[in-house]
Design an enzyme around this catalytic site. Structure first.
Site, PDB file in Angstrom:
ATOM      1  N   ASP A 168      -1.192  -7.181   8.391  1.00 56.62           N
ATOM      2  CA  ASP A 168       0.624  -7.610   8.564  1.00 56.62           C
ATOM      3  C   ASP A 168       1.240  -8.556   9.932  1.00 56.62           C
ATOM      4  OD1 ASP A 168       1.030  -5.429   9.278  1.00 56.62           O
ATOM      5  OD2 ASP A 168       2.042  -4.264   7.918  1.00 56.62           O
ATOM      6  N   ASP A 182     -13.057  -2.338   7.756  1.00 56.76           N
ATOM      7  CA  ASP A 182     -13.847  -3.433   8.402  1.00 56.76           C
ATOM      8  C   ASP A 182     -15.280  -3.515   8.204  1.00 56.76           C
ATOM      9  OD1 ASP A 182     -13.081  -1.927  10.010  1.00 56.76           O
ATOM     10  OD2 ASP A 182     -11.597  -3.591  11.032  1.00 56.76           O
ATOM     11  N   ASN A 184       0.539  -1.385  -0.285  1.00 58.24           N
ATOM     12  CA  ASN A 184       0.260   0.130  -0.007  1.00 58.24           C
ATOM     13  C   ASN A 184       0.817   1.307   0.309  1.00 58.24           C
ATOM     14  OD1 ASN A 184      -2.635   0.156  -0.200  1.00 58.24           O
ATOM     15  ND2 ASN A 184      -3.270   1.019   2.135  1.00 58.24           N
ATOM     16  N   ASN A 223      -2.755   5.084  -1.940  1.00 62.64           N
ATOM     17  CA  ASN A 223      -2.599   4.327  -0.140  1.00 62.64           C
ATOM     18  C   ASN A 223      -3.876   4.296  -0.205  1.00 62.64           C
ATOM     19  OD1 ASN A 223      -2.220   3.534   2.242  1.00 62.64           O
ATOM     20  ND2 ASN A 223      -1.243   5.100   2.948  1.00 62.64           N
ATOM     21  N   ARG A 251      -7.430  -3.854   0.289  1.00 66.07           N
ATOM     22  CA  ARG A 251      -8.254  -4.570   1.462  1.00 66.07           C
ATOM     23  C   ARG A 251      -9.011  -5.694   0.005  1.00 66.07           C
ATOM     24  NH1 ARG A 251      -7.010  -6.206   6.292  1.00 66.07           N
ATOM     25  NH2 ARG A 251      -6.073  -5.220   6.505  1.00 66.07           N
ATOM     26  N   ARG A 303     -14.557   5.332  14.345  1.00 62.33           N
ATOM     27  CA  ARG A 303     -15.166   4.277  14.008  1.00 62.33           C
ATOM     28  C   ARG A 303     -16.746   4.551  14.834  1.00 62.33           C
ATOM     29  NH1 ARG A 303     -12.167   0.440  12.072  1.00 62.33           N
ATOM     30  NH2 ARG A 303     -12.990  -1.411  13.265  1.00 62.33           N
TER      31      ARG A 303
END
Length: 916
Positions: A742, A830, A693, A720, A725, A873
């Site tokens: 990672d 996510d 990325n 980036n 993903r 979030r």
């Protein structure tokens, strides 16, 4: 009184004397060796040679101390008053004692050495045993891999035989052109016969072979009655419609190979005169591929208030797509459109402007139970409608009904609609298909209102032959009007919300824009001609590094798989050569058996065919053993079994498969390489893909990529973005994707267990760290919760399995504003994926094993440790809820652990997994 007899006294004295003599003799015999130990005939040469090595140093020290003590005793004897014989006997005894003690010390030294050698040999023996166990485990893996390879070879042969026997029609090498169409000379088609056209009578299938990919040609101009400009209200929409048809993947510039020819027609007049029809007829007959009868032509009328057929146009064998049909509609031949460009209708104006945010689905019941909106004044409403409205006013609705006329002037008309649960629509007086009715119903779907259609004439709505309108509206005859309060109030909250959600999907997919409308028309034509949808495209990947597969047997280096307490290594599955998942197997199955679902289910869409979906039907258990055993791997060959048999086969309800690991990384080479190294020897792994990325900083030139036993590919990101993903990269060749950070540290047994769980719930996210969305009562908003909880609603995709199908939806179908928020915050991808999957499936994710979080001891401070991370979030959940119109996340109260994990089993049996 007790007394001793003389003979008993004598016997007692003799016994005492004998005991003393024996004790003295025993003592003297122990010290019977004399002088120096080197002169003793009882001391072996080995003891003398070894007296100074190893533990002999300690013995020698004790011997020297004892010798000094004896010397002092000798000196004491010299100064004592003993006679010579007594002194000699005492000295001999001391020397004997000294010699014996020295020999004992040397024996201790020898024993210590022997024990040390024994311990060393024991360690060597255990090492040999360990190597034997490891060799046996590797041999088991090798034999298992050979057996698996033999299965694969046999299945490849079977598959090749089937493919050789499967003969498909060859594509048309020289498709007929308009001059040489392969048909008889065109016959004159009278207007009356054209009114009875059907596909079988008026369409040339020979131009549309099933292997020709349904090519369509769009005439590069808009047909008008005169040569002047198109009216301003239609100009933009007409040009946009032309662009959208030309951008369709079925479009071809080679008109001689086309199956369908599309003509766009725009007229300014509300009612066409005869001379205008004559001009239009003349222009149609001059089209390059018209060929006297217009066969395989689709005329798209962009004027929503004009019926070309009713106005007198002879369309011959061409199809008509328009919004308004009065009495000339040809079922399953012509197409009813919704074109929201009618500036004379307030419903057309409002429905053309797509709202930025969906009207929230909740609460289920709004301010008004029922509304009726009319764009005309009261004095222009037909008598039948007024009679029905009068009966409506008399019903017992308790002021829950709002009736509004002349919406073009009423300021609160559409606000009342958005605050209604149901809205009433009356069908036209005659069996005609009016644009106003369709516009009203589609605007209601956009606003989250459930239409109530009072229809006595079987009124047809736009795209009625493919869209199941019964799933989004309530259709009643006029005779049921007196019972309307009872009907509406009996509908439950869950049904109201489900209808709203489904109605919003229908609006977004087919009517929300000119693009969706044009795409729907093309898909409808393709569906009629039995073409499967066109295959969706993968994202092309730019490869920075590629280590190909090298055939070898790799022993796992994961700590969870090493022998523990002398037990053999835990075999988690065979090490196989990589193989891809089967793709595009159901092209025609979906078309012929699930066409209705493609148009009306949120899980599918009619525009594209996907390589595979997580919603494919499951075969019965017998199919593995009765004709469909290819690619299946039942446990124990069908007999079942515990750990040993379980580890040798995937089992389950699906054929064998593998998974791809996708790792997103950004400038953390050391951590990445350590994570990659831990994947070595992982069963069922097809490939590892690293998304690099960092656009401006490629991997170091001296980096040494590890050998994993499977292909390793490093892909360069265009920019980036965390959305990378979830791109459907072309190099992902399996249905199953394991998305990993990672720095995520998953044991091999956890990964294999999670993969097995996902195979049983392919439509869901299956992963390890669970999270929860909490409700903030004070601010009436959603919060992101990472604390331990007995409920969860999300599984973080830094360590989770999901189907590749969702990467297509995330990249191409999901609201683009969600991806923009992910880029804005550099966070929440996510959460976005959890929203998407829960929205599609209406199921929560599955959490596997007890793992709740990940800790990387060598990593720098991560973003998740920053307070702004959690604030972002919180915002993401609320933004995404606005875009969807509701929060699709669902709670779950259980997690998945392996069978037999807590079960006491017999000693000769193995558990499925030791630690999960």
């Amino acid at each position: 009184m007790f007394s001793l007899r003389p003979n008993r006294i004598v016997f007692l004295v003799l016994f005492i004397l004998s005991t003393l003599i024996l004790l003295t003799h025993y003592h003297i015999s122990r010290v019977s060796r004399t002088n120096d130990i080197d002169d003793s005939p009882f001391v072996s040469s080995a003891l003398r040679d070894n007296r100074d090595d190893g533990g002999g140093k300690y013995v020698k020290q004790r011997y020297d101390d004892h010798q000094a003590s004896n010397q002092r005793k000798f000196q004491s004897l010299e100064s004592s008053g003993w006679n010579g014989d007594d002194k000699l006997r005492a000295q001999d005894a001391l020397r004997i004692k000294e010699s014996v003690i020295k020999e004992l010390r040397l024996l201790e030294s020898e024993l210590h050495k022997i024990q040390s050698e024994r311990s060393s040999e024991t360690i060597k023996l255990e090492s040999v045993k360990y190597k034997i166990i490891q060799a046996k485990s590797q041999l088991s893996r090798f034999l298992l891999s050979i057996e698996e390879a033999q299965h694969q070879l046999q299945e490849i042969k079977i598959r090749n035989d089937h493919e050789n026997r499967n003969i498909w029609p060859s594509p048309i090498k020289n498709p007929p052109t308009s001059e040489n169409s392969g048909r008889d000379s065109p016959r004159a088609v009278t207007p009356s016969s054209s009114r009875k056209c059907s596909l079988s009578q008026c369409f040339d299938y020979s131009r549309c072979s099933l292997v020709s990919n349904f090519l369509m040609y769009v005439y590069p101009f808009i047909l008008t009655i005169d040569d002047g400009d198109i009216a301003s209200e239609f100009a933009h929409a007409s040009a946009h419609m032309m662009d959208q048809f030309s951008m369709n993947p079925h479009y071809t510039m080679n008109s001689s190979h086309a199956c369908i020819y599309i003509v766009l027609i725009s007229t300014n007049d509300l009612i066409l005169r005869k001379d205008s029809i004559s001009i239009l007829q003349s222009k149609l007959e001059k089209l390059e591929h018209w060929a006297d009868d217009g066969q395989n032509h689709l005329l798209v009328n962009l004027n929503p208030t004009v019926d070309l057929l009713d106005s007198g146009l002879d369309s011959k064998k061409s199809l008509i797509a328009q919004t308004y049909f009065r009495s000339s509609f040809r079922h399953f031949f012509d197409i009813i459109l919704h074109l929201p460009i009618d500036t004379n209708s307030p419903f057309g104006k409002h429905s053309f402007s797509v709202e930025k945010e969906a009207k929230p689905l909740c609460p289920s019941k709004r301010k008004f139970l029922l509304t009726f909106l009319e764009d005309s004044p009261v004095n222009r409403v037909d008598p039948k409608t007024m009679k029905l409205l009068d009966s409506l006013r008399k019903l017992n609705f308790n002021d829950e009904v709002q009736i509004t006329f002349d919406c073009a002037k009423a300021s609160n008309c559409f606000e009342d609609l958005r605050n209604s649960t149901f809205s009433l629509v009356f069908s036209p007086l005659f069996n005609e298909f009016s644009s106003a009715i369709g516009s009203k119903i589609i605007l209601m779907l956009q606003s989250g209102v459930i239409p109530v259609l009072i229809d006595d004439y079987s009124y047809c709505l736009p795209l009625h032959e493919v869209i199941d309108w019964s799933k989004v509206l309530i259709k009643l005859p006029a005779a049921r009007m007196p019972e309307l309060p009872l009907i509406l109030k009996s509908i439950q909250e869950m049904d109201i919300l489900d209808r709203r959600r489904h109605g919003r999907m229908i609006f977004d997919r087919y009517f929300s824009s000119i693009s969706s409308i044009s795409r729907s028309v093309v898909s409808l034509l393709r569906d009629r001609l039995n073409y499967p949808s066109i295959g969706i495209e993968d994202s092309q990947s730019t490869i920075l590094y590629h280590r190909p597969f090298t055939a070898q047997i790799v022993v796992s280096n994961d700590i969870a798989s090493r022998p523990d307490n002398g037990e053999p290594e835990e075999i988690l599955g065979p090490i196989e050569a990589p193989f891809r998942s089967e793709t595009f197997l159901r092209n025609y199955s979906l078309k012929f058996f699930h066409s209705h679902d493609q148009w009306n289910s949120i899980e599918f869409d009619p525009f594209f065919t996907y390589p595979s979906t997580p919603f494919d039907p499951v075969l019965p258990s017998e199919a593995k053993f009765m004709g469909s055993d290819s690619d299946f791997r039942p446990i124990g060959g069908g007999w079942g079994g515990s750990g040993k048999e379980f580890s040798e086969a995937l089992g389950g309800n699906w054929p064998r498969e593998q998974f791809t690991i996708v790792i997103l990384t950004y400038e953390r080479e050391k951590i990445l390489l350590e994570s990659l190294q831990r994947l070595k020897g992982l069963p069922y792994l097809n490939k590892v893909i690293v998304i690099w990325n960092s656009v401006n900083k490629p991997p170091s030139s001296d980096i040494v990529w590890p050998e994993l036993g499977v292909p390793l590919v490093v892909v360069e990101a265009e920019r980036n973005s965390l959305n990378n993903r979830f791109k459907p990269y072309d190099i992902i060749e399996t249905d199953a994707i394991l998305s990993m950070d990672d720095d995520a540290h998953l044991r091999h047994d956890e990964i294999v267990f999670g993969f097995r769980v996902w195979r049983e719930s392919r439509e869901r996210i299956v992963g390890f760290p669970g999270r929860y969305h909490a409700w903030d009562k004070e601010h009436s908003s959603w919060l992101y919760n990472s604390n331990y909880s007995c409920e969860l609603s999300m599984v973080l995709t830094g360590a989770a399995f999901f189907h590749k199908y969702y990467t297509y939806l995330y990249t191409y179908s999901m609201d683009y504003r969600i991806r923009e928020k992910v880029d804005e915050y550099m966070n929440c991808e996510d959460i976005a994926m959890n929203f998407l999957v829960s929205h599609i499936t209406r199921k929560p994710p599955l959490k596997a094993t007890s793992r709740w979080t990940f800790r990387c001891s060598e990593c720098d401070a991560t973003l998740s440790e920053d307070n702004t991370h959690f604030l972002e979030r919180h915002k993401c959940i609320n933004h995404f809820t606005e875009y969807y119109g509701y929060n699709p996340l669902l709670q779950t109260q259980f997690r998945v652990d392996s069978v037999l994990f807590k079960t006491r089993i017999a000693r000769d049996k193995q558990k499925c997994f030791r630690y999960v």
